[in-house]
Scaffold this motif. Structure first.
Motif, PDB file in Angstrom:
ATOM      1  N   PHE A   1      -5.902 -10.035  -3.358  1.00 28.71           N
ATOM      2  CA  PHE A   1      -5.751 -11.259  -2.395  1.00 28.71           C
ATOM      3  C   PHE A   1      -4.117 -11.940  -2.127  1.00 28.71           C
ATOM      4  N   LEU A   2      -3.419 -11.380  -3.251  1.00 29.06           N
ATOM      5  CA  LEU A   2      -1.929 -12.112  -3.270  1.00 29.06           C
ATOM      6  C   LEU A   2      -1.651 -10.930  -2.033  1.00 29.06           C
ATOM      7  N   GLY A   3      -2.336  -9.281  -1.841  1.00 31.09           N
ATOM      8  CA  GLY A   3      -1.174  -9.099  -0.528  1.00 31.09           C
ATOM      9  C   GLY A   3      -2.195  -9.809   0.485  1.00 31.09           C
ATOM     10  N   LEU A   4      -3.040  -9.728   1.027  1.00 27.22           N
ATOM     11  CA  LEU A   4      -4.323 -10.574   1.588  1.00 27.22           C
ATOM     12  C   LEU A   4      -3.012 -11.368   2.320  1.00 27.22           C
ATOM     13  N   GLY A   5      -2.863 -12.552   1.971  1.00 28.82           N
ATOM     14  CA  GLY A   5      -1.588 -13.936   1.493  1.00 28.82           C
ATOM     15  C   GLY A   5      -0.385 -12.860   1.956  1.00 28.82           C
ATOM     16  N   GLY A   6       0.265 -12.544   1.311  1.00 32.31           N
ATOM     17  CA  GLY A   6       1.532 -11.862   1.747  1.00 32.31           C
ATOM     18  C   GLY A   6       1.206 -11.159   3.040  1.00 32.31           C
ATOM     19  N   TYR A   7       0.734 -10.032   3.133  1.00 35.78           N
ATOM     20  CA  TYR A   7       0.854  -9.624   4.247  1.00 35.78           C
ATOM     21  C   TYR A   7       0.060 -10.784   6.164  1.00 35.78           C
ATOM     22  N   THR A   8      -0.374 -11.289   5.683  1.00 35.32           N
ATOM     23  CA  THR A   8      -0.963 -11.934   6.551  1.00 35.32           C
ATOM     24  C   THR A   8       0.525 -12.897   7.732  1.00 35.32           C
ATOM     25  N   SER A   9       1.447 -13.385   6.104  1.00 35.87           N
ATOM     26  CA  SER A   9       2.245 -14.252   6.002  1.00 35.87           C
ATOM     27  C   SER A   9       3.426 -13.407   7.193  1.00 35.87           C
TER      28      SER A   9
ATOM     29  N   ALA B   1       6.072 -10.278  13.814  1.00 40.04           N
ATOM     30  CA  ALA B   1       5.265  -9.464  15.101  1.00 40.04           C
ATOM     31  C   ALA B   1       4.335 -10.743  16.115  1.00 40.04           C
ATOM     32  N   LEU B   2       4.059 -11.809  15.565  1.00 37.29           N
ATOM     33  CA  LEU B   2       4.161 -13.040  16.184  1.00 37.29           C
ATOM     34  C   LEU B   2       4.717 -14.273  16.251  1.00 37.29           C
TER      35      LEU B   2
ATOM     36  N   THR C   1      -1.924   0.473   3.464  1.00 29.45           N
ATOM     37  CA  THR C   1      -1.543   1.868   3.285  1.00 29.45           C
ATOM     38  C   THR C   1      -1.666   2.675   4.492  1.00 29.45           C
ATOM     39  N   GLU C   2      -3.514   2.482   5.210  1.00 28.39           N
ATOM     40  CA  GLU C   2      -3.117   3.244   5.860  1.00 28.39           C
ATOM     41  C   GLU C   2      -3.308   2.448   7.211  1.00 28.39           C
ATOM     42  N   TRP C   3      -3.686   1.527   7.570  1.00 22.16           N
ATOM     43  CA  TRP C   3      -3.369   0.502   9.195  1.00 22.16           C
ATOM     44  C   TRP C   3      -2.341   0.480   9.261  1.00 22.16           C
ATOM     45  N   GLN C   4      -1.444   1.827   9.484  1.00 20.99           N
ATOM     46  CA  GLN C   4       0.208   1.613   9.503  1.00 20.99           C
ATOM     47  C   GLN C   4       0.106   0.526  11.222  1.00 20.99           C
ATOM     48  N   SER C   5      -0.222   0.943  11.644  1.00 21.87           N
ATOM     49  CA  SER C   5       0.680   0.298  13.285  1.00 21.87           C
ATOM     50  C   SER C   5       0.151  -0.980  12.745  1.00 21.87           C
TER      51      SER C   5
ATOM     52  N   ILE D   1       6.476  -4.051   5.772  1.00 21.94           N
ATOM     53  CA  ILE D   1       7.149  -4.918   7.008  1.00 21.94           C
ATOM     54  C   ILE D   1       8.237  -5.429   5.770  1.00 21.94           C
ATOM     55  N   PHE D   2       9.196  -5.642   6.380  1.00 24.79           N
ATOM     56  CA  PHE D   2      10.840  -5.902   6.408  1.00 24.79           C
ATOM     57  C   PHE D   2      11.240  -6.715   7.061  1.00 24.79           C
TER      58      PHE D   2
END
Ligand code: ADP
Ligand code: MG
Lengths: 328, 254
Positions: free
Chosen positions: A75-83, A89-90, A140-144, A152-153
């Motif tokens: 869930f930490l990751g979900l928050g990090g990736y979302t942000s 990207a958006l 890891t796998e959903w690279q696109s 993400i950098f």
């Protein structure tokens, strides 16, 4: 036993005043020290520690409903990736991405919660562990979408003013106070009373009309939302997200913060978060030793001080105050 | 007048054991109904079925005119059906007052947000519940020990505390599973007094026990269970004179 109780009660008014004094002193110290020590290394560690108090406090909520999760880092990751995704990207403004980084994990928790929270004991541990691994695999796998193993950098700071370490420290401090405050408020409210009732006697609580599963799902979703917010704050602080950062290690880390600090009260995870964030940073030079010490400390705490560092501190204070009163 | 609780052809089987079989009985408003039977007769199972802890294989449970068969326990509590447990079931590490406060969920808890924000309504509800609980503690005879940890109490007090947690939910129907088991004569009398008192305040009561003397002095009517099925129903006088009851139950006990 009766006398100790009476003593405890007569002392309680003084204790609560002393507590406020400590809180005020702590607040002043947290606010003032960076003005004198403008050292990036210390500011960096202090900021991390503050951010981890959010995740540790949020896992404390899950532990309080009687469930031991080994997948909280998902869930930490979900928050990090979302942000990260929304701001890069958006090109969303940080504030909107930040809110989304709490909502996304909370919604995921609302979906998986009603299923997994029916499981008890080791089954819940196993399913959350599995869930954590699945989420890491998706990162890891959903690279696109996620950039794969590299992540993400160049995640921008929340605001141009927050580009400096010292500014981010104050930002993290405010956010940690707010998020931990939410947890404290929940636990101190009537909701907290029934959270404890569920953990201590689920059948009894249910027969008093407490909707067990609904309560658990609600608390779980709030906890996952909060750790998602930490994920966002962390991502924008270290400026990147990668799947490795949200692996099993990190879930364990959050759990160990609670165990070492003490699971009896909210103070435990806060102390544990600070301790476990600072310790590895100061032991950077001895990576081998670090793991070893980590394990040793954990075993010692679990064997001898099940109440964690908080209990250790309490015992020490009690010992200093009235060294003869050890029969209690 | 329609019955408050109407149990009709209730049945539950556990593997080879038919724990409850074609059970029929009613509880009238304001009634104290006894359910008696030897160990294993199906008394606890009947309470579990009515309180929604387990689902019946067949049969129907109607409360206040509505079908509540298989309804979740917490929803039944909202409607006014509460139960106690045969084994002492309390929050061991909490004070007596905190135990009873936790029983008052339906009256004291006003939802997550209003308690989180501490709205006037939520605070008023909590305060009223607190006052009601002090009153409840006082007539349960627990005021003196209100701040003691539950586990430090003698067994008799723990048993009464279990009753207090249930009553804090302000039930319309209280189902008490062996509330006097293991109590001294005086303690059992105290429990009986508590039951009579809530009954005067319009709470209907089901008392489960296997002690005929306790049940017959307390209850208006008695249902005798034997091997999961109803053997006889009637006033204490009728039931204790029923030859089938004497043979199947009393005969073996005395
Ligand atoms: N959960 C269960 N699983 C299997 N058998 C059960 C269960 N609950 C009760 N029983 C069986 O059902 C029968 C009735 O039990 P119970 O209702 O507890 O009787 P009582 O309360 O009258 O002593 C007993 O034979 C008991 O072993
Ligand atoms: Mg029984």
């Amino acid at each position: 036993m009766m006398t100790t109780r009476v003593l405890a009660m007569s002392a309680s008014a003084g204790v609560s005043r002393a507590r406020w004094a400590w809180l005020a002193a702590g607040a002043v110290a947290l606010l003032v020290w960076p003005l004198f020590v403008n050292e990036p290394f210390f500011l960096h560690i202090a900021t991390l520690a503050l951010l981890y108090t959010i995740g540790a406090a949020s896992l404390h909520l899950v532990l309080r409903i009687g469930h031991l999760s080994l997948g909280h880092a998902a869930f930490l990751g979900l928050g990090g990736y979302t942000s990260a995704l929304l701001t890069t990207a958006l090109s969303w403004p940080f504030a909107a991405a930040f809110i989304a980084s709490g909502l996304v994990p909370a919604v995921v928790a609302l979906i998986v919660g009603p299923i997994v929270l029916r499981l008890r004991g080791v089954y819940f541990v196993l399913i959350t562990f599995t869930f954590g691994e699945v989420v890491r695999l998706v990162f890891t796998e959903w690279q696109s979408l996620t950039g794969g193993a590299d992540g993400i950098f160049r995640i921008p700071p929340p605001h141009a003013l927050l580009a400096s370490k010292r500014a981010y420290y104050y930002f993290a401090l405010a956010m940690a106070v707010a998020c931990v405050g939410v947890v404290a408020r929940i636990l101190a409210s009537q909701t907290g009373r029934f959270i404890d009732a569920i953990r201590e006697g689920e059948r009894l609580a249910q027969s008093s009309g407490v909707p067990i599963l609904r309560f658990k799902v609600m608390v779980f979703a709030i906890a996952c939302g909060l750790v998602g917010l930490q994920g966002s704050l962390l991502a924008h602080f270290i400026t990147f997200v990668a799947p490795g950062a949200y692996a099993f290690n990190e879930s364990l880390n959050l759990l160990v913060m609670n165990v070492i600090g003490g699971m009896g009260s909210l103070t435990g995870p806060l102390v544990g978060a600070v301790f476990l964030t600072a310790l590895p940073e100061f032991l950077r030079g001895w990576v081998e030793l670090q793991r070893f010490l980590y394990g040793v400390v954990l075993i010692i705490v679990m064997l001898f001080v099940p109440g964690g560092l908080v209990e250790l501190g309490r015992r020490t204070i009690a010992l200093v105050r009235e060294p003869e009163g050890r029969d209690a | 007048m329609t019955a408050l609780l109407d149990v009709s052809r209730l049945a539950k089987r556990f593997g080879a054991v038919q724990a409850v079989e074609r059970l029929d009985f009613q509880v009238e408003p304001g009634e104290i109904l006894g359910i008696i039977g030897p160990n294993g007769a199906g008394k606890t199972t009947a309470i579990n079925l009515i309180s929604g802890v387990i689902r019946p294989d067949s049969g129907r449970i109607t409360f206040a005119g509505q079908d509540v068969t298989g309804m979740r326990p917490d929803l039944l509590v909202r409607r006014g059906v509460v139960r106690t447990f045969q084994a002492t079931t309390i929050y061991q590490e909490r004070t007596v007052r905190e135990n009873v406060r936790r029983g008052a969920f339906t009256t004291a808890y006003r939802g997550f947000w209003s308690t989180f924000l501490g709205t006037a309504g939520a605070r008023a509800a909590a305060r009223r519940a607190g006052e009601a609980i002090d009153e409840l503690l006082s007539w349960l005879g627990l005021s003196e020990v209100a701040d003691a940890e539950a586990r430090s109490l003698p067994y008799g007090f723990q048993k009464v505390l279990g009753l207090g947690i249930a009553l804090a939910a302000r039930p319309r129907l209280a189902m008490l599973d062996e509330p006097a088991a293991g109590l001294s004569h005086d303690e059992a009398n105290h429990v009986a007094e508590v039951v009579r008192r809530i009954n005067r305040e319009d709470v209907s009561v089901i008392v489960v026990d296997h002690n005929m003397r306790f049940i017959s002095t307390l209850c208006h009517r008695i249902v005798v269970l034997h091997h999961g099925a109803e053997l006889a129903t009637g006033t204490p006088q009728d039931v204790t004179r029923d030859p089938r009851v004497i043979e199947a139950y009393l005969g073996t006990q005395h």
